[in-house]
Design a protein around this motif. Sequence first.
Motif: not given
Length: 183
Positions: A85-86, A97-101, A136-146, A148-152
């Motif tokens: 994935l990385l 270098d890949v930034g992990v948000t 199916v679980v990962g995409v909504p989790a990513a959207l919700a986390t972004e 709530l916590l931003g994309d830095e």
Amino acid sequence: MTIERVLAVCRSNWEYRGIDDASVREMLDELTAHLEDAAAAGRSPQDVVGDDVPAFAASWARARVPLSRRLVRMAAMVSFMAGVLLLLSHLTRWTLDVGVTPGRLAFWLGIVVVTVALELRRGSLGLGKGWLVGLVVGVPAALATERLLGDEPLFLVPLWATLLLALPGLAYAHAERRASRDR
């Protein structure tokens, strides 16, 4: 289902899981004896192994392969998939270098947790349906986390670390690919 078919399904399943040949022969001999005894008593093979022969074979394989060996294999495969994935992130962004948000981390964790839970329940850790459910679980989790916590970025992962992360599972991934091709 005939005795021969049950034995073929079990052999295929056990060989796919990497059980050594001597153990597979021993398990087949034991299962053959049980199936023949049942046939002599007028019972069908399904009375011995149940309706889901692959699940029966998987449960027997789990009992045969030590937990420590399964855990090492699972850790190597999870590491391999994280590395893949990385690596895809490196390739799609053309960066070293890949930034992990937080969202990306939640996405990966969602995929890993769901996949490991489903695939281990099934008895393997291959590229099965668990990855699709994980998405199916990962995409909504990513959207919700972004949201709530931003994309830095939390941290940067260099390309060399990505390759090292994928390295432990490479042998297992190759063995699974070869086994599925042989089947």
